[in-house]
Motif scaffolding. Sequence first.
Motif, mmCIF file in Angstrom:
data_model
loop_
_atom_site.group_PDB
_atom_site.id
_atom_site.type_symbol
_atom_site.label_atom_id
_atom_site.label_comp_id
_atom_site.label_asym_id
_atom_site.label_seq_id
_atom_site.Cartn_x
_atom_site.Cartn_y
_atom_site.Cartn_z
ATOM 1 N N ALA A 179 0.827 -1.207 0.000
ATOM 2 C CA ALA A 179 0.000 0.000 0.000
ATOM 3 C C ALA A 179 0.859 1.255 0.000
ATOM 4 O O ALA A 179 0.567 2.217 -0.716
ATOM 5 N N VAL A 180 1.930 1.257 0.788
ATOM 6 C CA VAL A 180 2.846 2.407 0.817
ATOM 7 C C VAL A 180 3.495 2.595 -0.553
ATOM 8 O O VAL A 180 3.579 3.721 -1.061
ATOM 9 N N CYS A 181 3.938 1.501 -1.165
ATOM 10 C CA CYS A 181 4.571 1.596 -2.487
ATOM 11 C C CYS A 181 3.609 2.170 -3.517
ATOM 12 O O CYS A 181 3.977 3.048 -4.311
ATOM 13 N N TYR A 182 2.378 1.678 -3.534
ATOM 14 C CA TYR A 182 1.405 2.186 -4.492
ATOM 15 C C TYR A 182 1.040 3.643 -4.205
ATOM 16 O O TYR A 182 0.826 4.429 -5.134
ATOM 17 N N ALA A 183 0.979 4.017 -2.950
ATOM 18 C CA ALA A 183 0.676 5.408 -2.609
ATOM 19 C C ALA A 183 1.797 6.338 -3.081
ATOM 20 O O ALA A 183 1.538 7.403 -3.642
ATOM 21 N N VAL A 184 3.043 5.928 -2.875
ATOM 22 C CA VAL A 184 4.177 6.733 -3.328
ATOM 23 C C VAL A 184 4.194 6.805 -4.849
ATOM 24 O O VAL A 184 4.458 7.867 -5.443
ATOM 25 N N ALA A 185 3.901 5.689 -5.525
ATOM 26 C CA ALA A 185 3.857 5.688 -6.990
ATOM 27 C C ALA A 185 2.755 6.618 -7.499
ATOM 28 O O ALA A 185 2.953 7.363 -8.472
ATOM 29 N N ALA A 186 1.602 6.599 -6.850
ATOM 30 C CA ALA A 186 0.508 7.488 -7.255
ATOM 31 C C ALA A 186 0.877 8.948 -7.034
ATOM 32 O O ALA A 186 0.611 9.806 -7.890
ATOM 33 N N LEU A 187 1.525 9.224 -5.926
ATOM 34 C CA LEU A 187 1.963 10.590 -5.652
ATOM 35 C C LEU A 187 2.973 11.048 -6.695
ATOM 36 O O LEU A 187 2.904 12.174 -7.198
ATOM 37 N N GLY A 188 3.906 10.168 -7.051
ATOM 38 C CA GLY A 188 4.875 10.493 -8.097
ATOM 39 C C GLY A 188 4.206 10.713 -9.435
ATOM 40 O O GLY A 188 4.602 11.605 -10.206
ATOM 41 N N GLY A 189 3.189 9.926 -9.744
ATOM 42 C CA GLY A 189 2.449 10.112 -10.988
ATOM 43 C C GLY A 189 1.737 11.447 -11.037
ATOM 44 O O GLY A 189 1.733 12.123 -12.066
ATOM 45 N N VAL A 190 1.148 11.835 -9.924
ATOM 46 C CA VAL A 190 0.475 13.140 -9.861
ATOM 47 C C VAL A 190 1.497 14.269 -9.979
ATOM 48 O O VAL A 190 1.288 15.243 -10.703
ATOM 49 N N ALA A 191 2.624 14.126 -9.295
ATOM 50 C CA ALA A 191 3.652 15.169 -9.332
ATOM 51 C C ALA A 191 4.268 15.304 -10.717
ATOM 52 O O ALA A 191 4.684 16.395 -11.111
ATOM 53 N N ALA A 192 4.329 14.205 -11.470
ATOM 54 C CA ALA A 192 4.967 14.230 -12.789
ATOM 55 C C ALA A 192 3.955 14.337 -13.924
ATOM 56 O O ALA A 192 4.301 14.115 -15.082
ATOM 57 N N SER A 193 2.732 14.696 -13.616
ATOM 58 C CA SER A 193 1.697 14.732 -14.651
ATOM 59 C C SER A 193 1.995 15.750 -15.748
ATOM 60 O O SER A 193 1.553 15.593 -16.874
ATOM 61 N N ASN A 194 2.762 16.767 -15.450
ATOM 62 C CA ASN A 194 3.091 17.802 -16.429
ATOM 63 C C ASN A 194 4.542 17.661 -16.903
ATOM 64 O O ASN A 194 5.098 18.605 -17.463
ATOM 65 N N ALA A 195 5.145 16.508 -16.698
ATOM 66 C CA ALA A 195 6.559 16.338 -17.014
ATOM 67 C C ALA A 195 6.843 16.455 -18.506
ATOM 68 O O ALA A 195 7.890 16.962 -18.906
ATOM 69 N N GLY A 196 5.922 15.995 -19.345
ATOM 70 C CA GLY A 196 6.133 16.075 -20.794
ATOM 71 C C GLY A 196 6.277 17.508 -21.273
ATOM 72 O O GLY A 196 7.184 17.828 -22.056
ATOM 73 N N ASN A 197 5.417 18.363 -20.801
ATOM 74 C CA ASN A 197 5.502 19.781 -21.188
ATOM 75 C C ASN A 197 6.776 20.420 -20.645
ATOM 76 O O ASN A 197 7.417 21.217 -21.332
ATOM 77 N N THR A 198 7.125 20.066 -19.425
ATOM 78 C CA THR A 198 8.349 20.610 -18.842
ATOM 79 C C THR A 198 9.562 20.148 -19.626
ATOM 80 O O THR A 198 10.462 20.943 -19.935
ATOM 81 N N TYR A 199 9.609 18.876 -19.995
ATOM 82 C CA TYR A 199 10.748 18.341 -20.744
ATOM 83 C C TYR A 199 10.862 19.015 -22.111
ATOM 84 O O TYR A 199 11.957 19.369 -22.550
ATOM 85 N N ARG A 200 9.743 19.197 -22.794
ATOM 86 C CA ARG A 200 9.784 19.843 -24.115
ATOM 87 C C ARG A 200 10.222 21.299 -24.029
ATOM 88 O O ARG A 200 10.787 21.838 -24.969
ATOM 89 N N SER A 201 9.977 21.947 -22.894
ATOM 90 C CA SER A 201 10.345 23.356 -22.762
ATOM 91 C C SER A 201 11.806 23.556 -22.354
ATOM 92 O O SER A 201 12.288 24.684 -22.359
ATOM 93 N N LEU A 202 12.529 22.505 -22.028
ATOM 94 C CA LEU A 202 13.929 22.622 -21.619
ATOM 95 C C LEU A 202 14.819 22.972 -22.806
ATOM 96 O O LEU A 202 14.563 22.573 -23.939
ATOM 97 N N ASP A 203 15.881 23.706 -22.521
ATOM 98 C CA ASP A 203 16.907 23.965 -23.531
ATOM 99 C C ASP A 203 17.881 22.808 -23.485
ATOM 100 O O ASP A 203 18.742 22.732 -22.612
ATOM 101 N N ARG A 204 17.729 21.897 -24.440
ATOM 102 C CA ARG A 204 18.591 20.720 -24.472
ATOM 103 C C ARG A 204 19.798 20.991 -25.351
ATOM 104 O O ARG A 204 19.723 21.758 -26.318
#
Length: 110
Positions: free
Chosen positions: A31-56
């Motif tokens: 349960a703790v593992c799944y809760a942490v994974a869900a929290l990480g998923g919520v925190a990274a929900s906008n990661a695609g937009n953030t990654y595309r906006s980076l100066d690579r």
Amino acid sequence: MDDATRLAVWDSRAPRSPRVRRRPLLLLLLAVCYAVAALGGVAASNAGNTYRSLDRPAWAPPTWLFGPVWTVLYAAAEAVWDAELAPAMNALGIALHEEAALDLLLEDLG
């Protein structure tokens, strides 16, 4: 008290096996593992937009290459796992399998 009654009372008071006693701990840790994974998923929900906006840098690989490269890496890890090296790589192998499953799940969700 006769022998049959005494035996029945003794059997009902017998200690449970270690496997049964550890089951609540396993469920709690899952349960703790799944809760942490869900929290990480919520925190990274906008990661695609953030990654595309980076100066690579110019030498950064194209984004379409990410999936095939990690697929090859996981296939190589699976080959090592199947090559009878599991006892030496048990913890690493389990971590790689879990990471692969999570990556596949997140890739499907994204």
